[in-house]
Design a protein around this motif. Structure first.
Motif, PDB file in Angstrom:
ATOM      1  N   UNK A 105       5.756  66.042  51.415  1.00 55.20           N
ATOM      2  CA  UNK A 105       4.721  67.068  51.785  1.00 55.20           C
ATOM      3  C   UNK A 105       4.409  68.153  52.443  1.00 55.20           C
ATOM      4  N   UNK A 106       5.538  68.528  53.596  1.00 54.18           N
ATOM      5  CA  UNK A 106       5.853  69.735  54.374  1.00 54.18           C
ATOM      6  C   UNK A 106       6.200  70.727  53.505  1.00 54.18           C
ATOM      7  N   UNK A 107       6.694  70.512  52.012  1.00 50.79           N
ATOM      8  CA  UNK A 107       7.250  71.758  51.620  1.00 50.79           C
ATOM      9  C   UNK A 107       5.724  71.955  51.005  1.00 50.79           C
ATOM     10  N   UNK A 108       5.010  70.917  50.276  1.00 50.43           N
ATOM     11  CA  UNK A 108       3.829  72.014  49.356  1.00 50.43           C
ATOM     12  C   UNK A 108       3.278  71.975  50.925  1.00 50.43           C
ATOM     13  N   UNK A 109       2.731  71.684  51.878  1.00 53.79           N
ATOM     14  CA  UNK A 109       2.517  72.146  52.918  1.00 53.79           C
ATOM     15  C   UNK A 109       2.473  73.826  53.122  1.00 53.79           C
ATOM     16  N   UNK A 110       3.716  73.878  52.932  1.00 56.10           N
ATOM     17  CA  UNK A 110       4.092  75.285  53.467  1.00 56.10           C
ATOM     18  C   UNK A 110       3.833  76.194  52.213  1.00 56.10           C
ATOM     19  N   UNK A 111       4.033  76.016  50.951  1.00 58.76           N
ATOM     20  CA  UNK A 111       4.061  76.600  49.702  1.00 58.76           C
ATOM     21  C   UNK A 111       2.596  76.967  49.686  1.00 58.76           C
ATOM     22  N   UNK A 112       1.821  75.883  50.072  1.00 61.93           N
ATOM     23  CA  UNK A 112      -0.234  75.725  49.964  1.00 61.93           C
ATOM     24  C   UNK A 112      -0.202  77.678  51.055  1.00 61.93           C
ATOM     25  N   UNK A 113       0.709  77.269  52.207  1.00 63.94           N
ATOM     26  CA  UNK A 113      -0.199  78.411  53.393  1.00 63.94           C
ATOM     27  C   UNK A 113       0.231  79.649  53.109  1.00 63.94           C
TER      28      UNK A 113
END
Length: 124
Positions: A105-113
């Motif tokens: 989830x944190x990797x996804x959030x970073x990619x979205x950002x």
């Protein structure tokens, strides 16, 4: 509208489905063998409905083509590629989807950002 128009591949044999999936990807039987370890001569017999299939072979081919075993066997009209949960229009999209699903989830959030800073909101 006829059933065959709604479900165009429902009456296919397993062999014709295997052949169609391979041709849609512009692969030859040797290339499929290299990825699945299903012998090229056996694959030829499978594609021509001249041989039975082992569980190991059908599972390897289903994984390789990213479809369900039921789809290969003709028990389901919808491959996993075409299902709403796993829709992908190209190999690149399929790869991106696999990468996304493997991320935390944190990797996804970073990619979205990261992407959000590069793409204009109207482009989505």
């Amino acid at each position: 509208m006829t059933k065959s128009a709604i479900l165009p591949h429902m009456n296919e044999t397993m062999g014709s489905r295997l052949r169609r999936l391979r041709r849609e990807r512009n692969l030859n039987q040797t290339e499929v063998y290299a990825e699945t370890n299903v012998d090229r001569s056996h694959l030829s017999k499978l594609e021509n409905d001249k041989a039975g299939v082992s569980w190991e072979s059908i599972e390897a081919l289903a994984d390789f083509y990213d479809v369900s075993v039921d789809y290969l066997r003709g028990k389901s009209p919808v491959s996993s590629i075409q299902s709403p949960e796993n829709i992908a229009h190209s190999e690149d999209e399929r790869l991106l989807l696999q990468i996304w699903r493997a991320m935390s989830e944190s990797e996804r959030a970073g990619l979205i950002a990261l992407i959000g800073n590069r793409i204009k909101p109207n482009a989505l």
